[in-house]
Enzyme design. Structure first.
Site, PDB file in Angstrom:
ATOM      1  N   TYR A  95      12.236  13.093  -6.816  1.00 31.14           N
ATOM      2  CA  TYR A  95      12.193  11.773  -6.164  1.00 31.14           C
ATOM      3  C   TYR A  95      12.970  11.771  -4.844  1.00 31.14           C
ATOM      4  O   TYR A  95      12.584  11.076  -3.901  1.00 31.14           O
ATOM      5  CB  TYR A  95      12.684  10.675  -7.117  1.00 31.14           C
ATOM      6  N   HIS A 130       5.037  -1.117  -8.553  1.00 33.47           N
ATOM      7  CA  HIS A 130       5.581   0.087  -9.197  1.00 33.47           C
ATOM      8  C   HIS A 130       6.983   0.422  -8.714  1.00 33.47           C
ATOM      9  O   HIS A 130       7.413   1.572  -8.789  1.00 33.47           O
ATOM     10  CB  HIS A 130       4.624   1.272  -8.993  1.00 33.47           C
ATOM     11  N   GLY A 152      -7.300   2.328  -0.463  1.00 37.59           N
ATOM     12  CA  GLY A 152      -6.658   3.599  -0.805  1.00 37.59           C
ATOM     13  C   GLY A 152      -6.096   3.680  -2.204  1.00 37.59           C
ATOM     14  O   GLY A 152      -5.014   4.221  -2.400  1.00 37.59           O
ATOM     15  N   ALA A 158      -8.493   4.735   5.841  1.00 34.49           N
ATOM     16  CA  ALA A 158      -7.951   3.385   6.082  1.00 34.49           C
ATOM     17  C   ALA A 158      -7.434   3.241   7.514  1.00 34.49           C
ATOM     18  O   ALA A 158      -7.608   2.194   8.131  1.00 34.49           O
ATOM     19  CB  ALA A 158      -6.824   3.111   5.090  1.00 34.49           C
TER      20      ALA A 158
HETATM   21  P1  OAD Z   1      -4.117   7.919  -6.252  1.00 34.45           P
HETATM   22  O1  OAD Z   1      -3.482   9.179  -5.776  1.00 34.45           O
HETATM   23  O2  OAD Z   1      -4.594   7.838  -7.662  1.00 34.45           O
HETATM   24  O3  OAD Z   1      -5.371   7.573  -5.348  1.00 34.45           O
HETATM   25  C1  OAD Z   1      -5.292   7.557  -3.955  1.00 34.45           C
HETATM   26  C2  OAD Z   1      -6.618   7.063  -3.440  1.00 34.45           C
HETATM   27  O4  OAD Z   1      -6.511   7.007  -2.025  1.00 34.45           O
HETATM   28  C3  OAD Z   1      -7.808   7.970  -3.771  1.00 34.45           C
HETATM   29  O5  OAD Z   1      -8.886   7.179  -4.243  1.00 34.45           O
HETATM   30  C4  OAD Z   1      -8.160   8.590  -2.414  1.00 34.45           C
HETATM   31  O6  OAD Z   1      -9.553   8.851  -2.277  1.00 34.45           O
HETATM   32  C5  OAD Z   1      -7.720   7.495  -1.470  1.00 34.45           C
HETATM   33  N1  OAD Z   1      -7.408   7.956  -0.115  1.00 34.45           N
HETATM   34  C6  OAD Z   1      -6.902   9.151   0.279  1.00 34.45           C
HETATM   35  N2  OAD Z   1      -6.726   9.174   1.611  1.00 34.45           N
HETATM   36  C7  OAD Z   1      -7.114   7.955   2.077  1.00 34.45           C
HETATM   37  C8  OAD Z   1      -7.170   7.359   3.362  1.00 34.45           C
HETATM   38  N3  OAD Z   1      -6.784   8.015   4.460  1.00 34.45           N
HETATM   39  N4  OAD Z   1      -7.629   6.100   3.460  1.00 34.45           N
HETATM   40  C9  OAD Z   1      -8.042   5.407   2.358  1.00 34.45           C
HETATM   41  N5  OAD Z   1      -7.985   5.919   1.112  1.00 34.45           N
HETATM   42  C10 OAD Z   1      -7.550   7.173   0.969  1.00 34.45           C
HETATM   43  O7  OAD Z   1      -3.081   6.759  -5.902  1.00 34.45           O
HETATM   44  P2  OAD Z   1      -2.974   5.291  -6.503  1.00 34.45           P
HETATM   45  O8  OAD Z   1      -4.307   4.698  -6.758  1.00 34.45           O
HETATM   46  O9  OAD Z   1      -2.014   4.555  -5.650  1.00 34.45           O
HETATM   47  O10 OAD Z   1       1.888   5.042 -10.498  1.00 34.45           O
HETATM   48  O11 OAD Z   1      -2.277   5.597  -7.889  1.00 34.45           O
HETATM   49  C11 OAD Z   1      -1.924   4.538  -8.707  1.00 34.45           C
HETATM   50  C12 OAD Z   1      -0.676   4.856  -9.422  1.00 34.45           C
HETATM   51  O12 OAD Z   1      -0.835   6.056 -10.149  1.00 34.45           O
HETATM   52  C13 OAD Z   1       0.535   5.152  -8.537  1.00 34.45           C
HETATM   53  O13 OAD Z   1       1.190   4.005  -8.083  1.00 34.45           O
HETATM   54  C14 OAD Z   1       1.389   5.915  -9.474  1.00 34.45           C
HETATM   55  C15 OAD Z   1       0.344   6.856  -9.977  1.00 34.45           C
HETATM   56  O14 OAD Z   1       0.575   7.586 -11.046  1.00 34.45           O
HETATM   57  C16 OAD Z   1       3.148   5.215 -10.970  1.00 34.45           C
HETATM   58  O15 OAD Z   1       3.915   6.041 -10.529  1.00 34.45           O
HETATM   59  C17 OAD Z   1       3.480   4.272 -12.072  1.00 34.45           C
END
Ligand code: OAD
Length: 266
Positions: free
Chosen positions: A73, A125, A201, A245
């Site tokens: 972290y 989170h 995203g 984005a």
């Molecule tokens: P993810 O890593 O699961 O997903 C990231 C998303 O961003 C994916 O769908 C990518 O395709 C998209 N992405 C990547 N680059 C991008 C860009 N330049 N513009 C737009 N989109 C883009 O991340 P989260 O959905 O945030 O939780 O994950 C949700 C939660 O899962 C996190 O907060 C964390 C994790 O485990 C905890 O730690 C509790």
């Protein structure tokens, strides 16, 4: 269903924003990826190649090896301290001046929305910047300016609580833990009340956060998603804009509000 070509923006999405009275912007790791912060489902690289983000983000992992989890972290906090908000964060902050009400809800534990100028960001989170004691829960002050490099590249002993001597843990929500009640309620209320939700995203895989778009849709909102790839949320969304984005969000907001200044960071 016919998919939009990459970087195509349906003008109807911009029109929906123009007429909205309450917009919710719901973000995930993808909004920070163009600032150089890896997303959760990106494979870890370099020093952390052998590790899986999800397996480090649990209370059990911390109990088993505090130095490893704290080191990870702190490494992430250092990445964030060195990163800058990108055009997507800046566009979201600028949007506040153009709609009657804006609520930013993020799953991200960085502070790039705030550094771009967004206020009252709902952090579902938690935050890398609000560590607390694992034993007594009291907040712990961390020096924001001079983060320590994890020793040997990876492991780092967590500091001790000034009050009870317990070990300090990151202020993030780990798998198996509840989301902060006030933030979750604010996000649910905003999802129910908004007329447009921008979903930017996020893979939409982690509940309960991933349920917010469906709540907004069920309450009658239009959903605009921005993501380079298909996600589990595509079916819910009124429009999905496929692309980055940092490119598409400023373009979309500029279509809706041509006077928007997308150059400034507060
Ligand atoms: P993810 O890593 O699961 O997903 C990231 C998303 O961003 C994916 O769908 C990518 O395709 C998209 N992405 C990547 N680059 C991008 C860009 N330049 N513009 C737009 N989109 C883009 O991340 P989260 O959905 O945030 O939780 O994950 C949700 C939660 O899962 C996190 O907060 C964390 C994790 O485990 C905890 O730690 C509790």
């Amino acid at each position: 269903m016919k998919l939009n070509p990459p970087n195509f923006i349906d003008p109807a999405a911009a029109t929906a924003l123009q007429h909205a009275s309450h917009v919710v912007v719901f973000t995930g790791a993808g909004v920070s990826s163009e600032s150089g912060i890896p997303t959760f489902r990106d494979a870890l690289t370099g020093l952390w190649e052998r590790f899986d983000a999800a397996s480090l983000a649990t209370p059990a992992a911390y109990r088993k090896d505090k130095d490893l989890v704290w080191g990870w972290y702190e490494w992430r906090r250092m990445q964030v301290l060195r990163a800058l908000p990108n055009p997507a964060h800046i566009a979201i902050a600028a949007l506040a001046q153009f709609v009657p009400k804006l609520t930013v809800v993020t799953q991200n534990v960085d502070d790039l929305h705030e550094r771009a100028g967004s206020t009252n960001v709902v952090h579902l989170h938690g935050s890398l910047h609000t560590p607390r004691c694992f034993a007594c829960g009291r907040p712990h002050h961390l020096d924001q300016e001079i983060p320590r490099e994890p020793e040997g590249g990876r492991r780092l002993r967590p500091p001790n609580c000034d009050h009870c001597g317990g070990s300090i843990r990151p202020g993030v929500v780990w798998f198996g833990e509840s989301l902060p009640t006030q933030e979750l309620n604010s996000a649910f209320t905003a999802a129910k009340q908004c007329d447009v939700m921008l979903v930017v995203g996020t893979s939409g895989l982690v509940q309960p956060a991933a349920g917010l778009p469906a709540r907004a849709k069920n309450a009658g909102a239009s959903l605009i998603q921005i993501n380079p790839v298909k996600t589990d949320l595509d079916g819910e969304c009124t429009w999905t804009l496929y692309g980055q984005a940092g490119t598409l969000l400023p373009k979309l907001l500029n279509m809706a509000f041509p006077n928007m200044d997308l150059t400034r960071v507060a």
